[in-house]
Write a protein that holds these residues in place. Structure first.
Motif: not given
Lengths: 448, 312
Positions: B158, B89, A365, B65, A270
């Protein structure tokens, strides 16, 4: 007549010429009508309205919220009062607010003579004023005024040029290290994964140090951790290449997969949000002369790298190792240390790139930096560094990165479809390599 | 320097105050244009925008992203009228949305929402995914009949939309099971299908090893459903195992017609594309509109497919 060696001119200025042509091309196709929102534009607009409207007439000011909207509205209000018009309302907002303001004005039944607007609210008024004045007749005579427009390419707007520089900064900084590695005839495929690895380590370190409310010091320490750990990874790569003689391609391929996997494991798949907006300083901040901080950092690092490569012995060693490692070794160049140095440096720079990337999104990320290694290598090659080693210039790489950034930005501004963008990238890389080959063959053209 | 001066000459050669008929540009950056679903939304955005006198600028961030953030900067540079976003995202896109907010460019989302803090999204159009999941549950009950059976769920945690689909599905299945002693529908595994063929195939192949008595699969979209079919076909169990997909992409619809997939709750990307542009027009005119519009899914089965003129 003097003979000019065009072949020599070409590699030095060839890429610069390509960049120039790209800029001219994109400027031509993005030429658009621009509407100024400066204090001067407000002054001129107020004067024009004073000339056309009776003194003391009722006017209102409407501008869109955001950007220069508020300052433009304030300037209009001030100037309109100065030229003797009565400003009944000043509204900075969204279209719904403009509608409300017009209806409110209509209900007062004071005849409205003019509306001073920016481009956006002028569009709104032109589309809706007639309809609104059907129910509110006091608005029927109102004339809509907006600043005189001029033509300028969107591509060349100051904000867009800074935007391009900001977007390339991560790739550019890593490309410094990559240039040195490629000059030593090596390669580093791990840098994209290290961006993710560094970002995740940084975000986790910040969370570990500062919990849900990290202080500024925690941000710095966390970022330092991200950079240094990637430096250690680079040192490890250098060790694999020098001590065990593993080809750089294979060694860094291994690191590429492992670092990416570790980034996902550490982050539990995540993205990790950094709980302090101040972390965005490096990636999004603009502190000096309105220049993005990431761009300033990039320029400083390029200046240092340029001096390092042209004025110091380590720079000469790097070229020597790439030109002929055996000859370099025999003439006393510490070949292994030079290699360890370039891989470690690239690791550090990739770590820094990762921190910048994380800072941009205020998030670590594990997906970040996907395929960036290929962009970096492409930029270095386009900048004229030969994959065979021994040749290349840091400033050439800077131009290479800018070319890649300009193409991407230009194609986005003009809305080129994604697959076609890929085709163009590929073509640019091929042309660059072709130039590289021509250079190696030493084609000479002479003027009569 | 030379570029600047050249462009300067070129720029000033044009007369001032020239008026154009174009009202502005609507920008669209979806998750990816490789997925036909977002392409259809984009095509209908383009058509509806053209009807209203607007151009469209459609870019593909390819699920990245960082690319999507860069595209936001490019949109701001080109001074677009409004931006339609499907976030790559839902958190990391936040700073880019804020940058557009600061410039006063309205941002709308379609299909998936942006969950970053402090961003201003002025409108959303999406599919009612929970209701779609309920439809999938009803289709599953129909597919398995009175005898019930063991079900594999291929999810994609997700994406919030996919979580809602599974929640709606489970609600109907639980209601069906309540008070029954026989013919229950049992969810034996929930695996990640990643919304893609590759992972849908792998996860299903693994599940078939663990559960040799599997009766059905619910996949949260067509690519993972088709991946599941490949695994089931490889195990030669396509006659016993029923698949429920989601989305109604062209290859999914074809698979329904060919009997590979039992049924799909389908989304209506065409309606979504039109609706979002209509909402933007209302926003620009300062009129009221539904800030959070949900378009219901409908069930698409063999009977629907046989009458579908788009299919061979």
């Amino acid at each position: 007549m003097k003979n000019i060696d065009y072949a020599k001119l070409f590699p030095d200025y060839g890429t610069l010429l390509v960049l120039l042509l790209l800029c001219i091309g994109f400027s031509a196709v993005t030429l658009e009508e621009q509407s100024p929102t400066t204090a001067n534009a407000a002054k001129r607009l107020a004067k024009r309205m004073a000339n056309e409207l009776a003194p003391g007439s009722n006017v209102i000011v409407l501008t869109r919220q955001g950007g220069d909207g508020a300052s433009f509205a304030a300037a209009l209000k001030e100037n309109l009062a100065k030229v003797g018009l009565t400003v009944a309302q000043t509204v900075v907002g969204q279209p719904a607010d403009a509608r409300k303001a017009l209806v409110k004005q209509g209900e007062t039944e004071n005849v409205l003579a003019g509306i001073a607007t920016d481009k956006h609210m002028a569009n709104f008024c032109n589309a809706n004023l007639t309809k609104i004045s059907e129910t509110h007749p006091s608005l029927a005579k109102a004339k809509v005024y907006q600043p005189q427009s001029y033509h300028w390419p969107n591509f060349l707007k100051k904000d867009n040029v800074l935007n391009i520089m900001k977007q390339i900064s991560v790739v550019a900084i890593i490309a410094i290290g990559m240039t040195m590695i490629i000059i030593t005839a090596g390669i580093d495929l791990s840098v994209g994964s290290l961006i993710a690895f560094s970002g995740v380590i940084t975000a986790l370190a910040i969370r570990g140090l500062g919990g849900d409310d990290p202080a500024l010091g925690h941000l710095w320490l966390g970022s330092l951790a991200g950079v240094l750990i990637c430096g250690l990874v680079g040192l490890f790569t250098g060790g694999l290449v020098t001590l065990f003689g593993i080809p750089a391609f294979i060694a860094t391929l291994g690191i590429m997969f492992s670092a990416r996997g570790l980034a996902f494991i550490f982050a539990e798949s995540e993205p990790i949000v950094v709980q302090n907006e101040a972390f965005g300083w490096l990636g999004r901040g603009r502190d000096i002369l309105g220049l993005p901080n990431s761009v300033i950092l990039m320029l400083i690092l390029f200046a240092i790298a340029h001096v390092l490569m042209t004025r110091t012995s380590i720079g000469r060693y790097i070229y020597a190792v790439g030109g002929n490692p055996e000859a370099a070794r025999l003439s006393g160049v510490p070949v292994k240390w030079v290699l360890v140095f370039v891989y470690t440096l690239t690791g550090l720079l990739a770590g820094l790139g990762g921190v910048m990337e994380a800072s941009l999104h205020v998030t670590g990320d594990p997906k970040a930096g996907n395929l960036v290694e290929l962009q970096v290598i492409a930029a270095v090659v386009v900048g004229g560094t030969s994959l065979a080693g021994g040749q290349g210039k840091i400033l050439g790489t800077l131009i290479g990165v800018i070319i890649i950034g300009v193409i991407r930005n230009g194609m986005n501004l003009t809305g080129v479809e994604a697959h076609m963008q890929s085709v163009v990238y590929g073509a640019v890389i091929l042309i660059a390599v072709l130039v590289d080959r021509l250079k190696a063959k030493g084609i000479r053209l002479r003027k009569h | 320097m030379a570029v600047l001066s050249l462009a300067l000459v070129g720029g000033s050669a044009f007369a001032e105050n020239e008026t154009t008929t174009k009202k502005g540009t609507i920008a669209y950056t979806p998750l990816t244009l490789s997925n036909p679903f977002f392409k259809i939304i984009g095509d209908h955005i383009t058509a509806e925008a053209a009807k209203n006198g607007y151009d469209t600028l459609m870019l593909d961030p390819d699920m990245d992203v960082k690319k999507q953030s860069d595209q936001f900067d490019d949109f701001i540079s080109s001074g677009v009228t409004a931006i339609i976003l499907v976030p790559c995202d839902r958190l990391s896109i936040g700073p880019a949305v804020k940058a557009a907010n600061a410039e006063g460019i309205p941002v709308f989302t379609v299909d998936a929402k942006c969950a970053a803090e402090g961003v201003e999204i002025v409108g959303h159009v999406g599919t009612d995914n929970f209701q779609g999941g309920e439809l999938a549950g009803q289709a599953m009950i129909k597919a398995l009949g009175e005898s019930g059976g063991k079900v594999l769920v291929l999810d994609f945690k997700k994406a919030h939309s996919c979580v809602l689909r599974v929640a709606g599905f489970k609600k109907v299945i639980e209601a069906h099971n309540a008070g029954r002693t026989t013919g229950k529908i049992e969810i034996v595994a929930e695996l990640n299908g990643n919304g893609a063929r590759t992972e849908g195939y792998q996860s299903t192949a693994d599940a078939l090893q663990a559960h040799d008595d599997l009766d059905a699969v619910f996949a949260i979209n067509d690519p993972s459903a088709l991946g599941a079919y490949t695994a089931i076909e490889e195990a030669k169990r396509q006659d016993q195992i029923k698949i429920i997909g989601f989305d109604g992409q062209l290859d999914g619809k074809q698979a329904i017609k060919d009997g590979k997939i039992f049924a799909d709750p389908i989304q209506h990307p065409d309606k979504m594309g039109r609706q979002i542009v209509q909402n933007i027009m209302k926003y620009l005119a300062g009129e009221e509109y539904e800030k959070d519009a949900l378009i219901p899914a409908t069930l698409y089965d063999k009977a629907t497919a046989d009458n579908d003129p788009d299919l061979k």
